[in-house]
Design an enzyme around this catalytic site. Structure first.
Site, short mmCIF file in Angstrom:
data_model
loop_
_atom_site.label_atom_id
_atom_site.label_comp_id
_atom_site.label_asym_id
_atom_site.label_seq_id
_atom_site.Cartn_x
_atom_site.Cartn_y
_atom_site.Cartn_z
N GLY A 17 0.79 -1.22 0.00
CA GLY A 17 0.00 0.00 0.00
C GLY A 17 0.82 1.27 0.00
O GLY A 17 0.29 2.36 0.25
N PRO A 56 5.98 -3.91 -2.29
CA PRO A 56 5.97 -2.55 -2.87
C PRO A 56 5.34 -2.46 -4.25
O PRO A 56 5.68 -1.57 -5.03
CB PRO A 56 7.46 -2.22 -2.93
N GLY A 57 4.40 -3.35 -4.58
CA GLY A 57 3.83 -3.34 -5.92
C GLY A 57 3.17 -2.02 -6.28
O GLY A 57 3.40 -1.47 -7.36
N CYS A 142 -25.05 1.28 -17.95
CA CYS A 142 -26.48 1.36 -17.64
C CYS A 142 -26.80 0.77 -16.27
O CYS A 142 -27.97 0.68 -15.90
CB CYS A 142 -27.34 0.67 -18.71
N TYR A 171 -4.13 -1.30 -9.46
CA TYR A 171 -5.51 -1.70 -9.20
C TYR A 171 -6.52 -0.93 -10.05
O TYR A 171 -7.57 -0.50 -9.58
CB TYR A 171 -5.85 -1.55 -7.72
#
Length: 213
Positions: A17, A56-57, A142, A171
């Site tokens: 994160g 650490p992505g 919709c 993400y």
């Protein structure tokens, strides 16, 4: 607490994160790292011989992309003066609903459902001189829940206008779906001549060459 039940740590994952870019008002990576290191020194000093890792992505890819979205439809409504009467606007003030070609089932999934906030939108065409109006942004599916934000002030937009959202790497496109057969975003890679040569690329229909390095 672990030691009180006879468990001795030898491996610790502090998670992820970590922010991939710095912005005013939010903690920087250096601030977060300092807090983590202080805690490690206090609770897991070197003599404990605990192996520490992180994930650490998000840090590496959060600012990898800028998302471009297009207005594909719009709806104009008059604000109800009984429920909305700001001092600086008259009773006939319009509010706009803009439908984009990406939404909750696409790149904005995590932002809206998990992080509970819409990212910052910017206009590709400069309309700073135009007055702004209360607006909302919606996805193309919709689905009545496909709402990106109901509270954003924008100048009046036309169908075909483009907006862009920086720092949409982590993400976002990895979670898109073709719900209701809506096309998924296309990746366009931008690189300088030097980078292209170093990577060994010759031509690619999804590659934009930036000759102004």
């Amino acid at each position: 607490m672990a030691k009180t039940i006879g468990f001795n740590f030898n491996f610790l994952d502090v998670g992820g994160g970590f922010p991939g870019y710095e912005t005013e008002g939010k903690q920087s990576l250096s601030d977060i790292a300092k807090a983590i290191n202080n805690s490690l020194e206090k609770y897991f000093p070197d003599e404990e011989n605990v192996e520490v890792i992180a994930q650490p992505g998000r840090y590496y890819v959060q600012s990898a992309f800028t998302l471009a979205v297009r207005v594909i439809a719009r709806r104009v409504e008059l604000l109800d003066p009984q429920h909305y009467r700001p001092k600086d606007r008259d009773d006939t003030q319009k509010t706009f609903m803009y439908y984009l070609n990406d939404g909750l089932h696409g790149s904005f999934n995590v932002h809206i459902l998990f992080e509970k906030h819409a990212p910052d939108f910017y206009l590709l065409e400069n309309k700073d001189s135009m007055p702004v109006s209360q607006s909302s942004l919606w996805g193309p599916t919709c689905n009545p829940y496909d709402c990106i934000t109901q509270e954003i002030e924008l100048p009046e937009l036309d169908i075909g206008d483009w907006l862009y959202v920086p720092n949409m790497g982590a993400y976002t496109t990895v979670l898109v779906s073709s719900f209701n057969r809506i096309p998924t975003p296309i990746n366009l890679w931008i690189a300088s001549d030097r980078v292209i040569c170093e990577l060994g690329y010759h031509s690619d229909k999804h590659l934009i060459v930036d000759k102004n390095e």
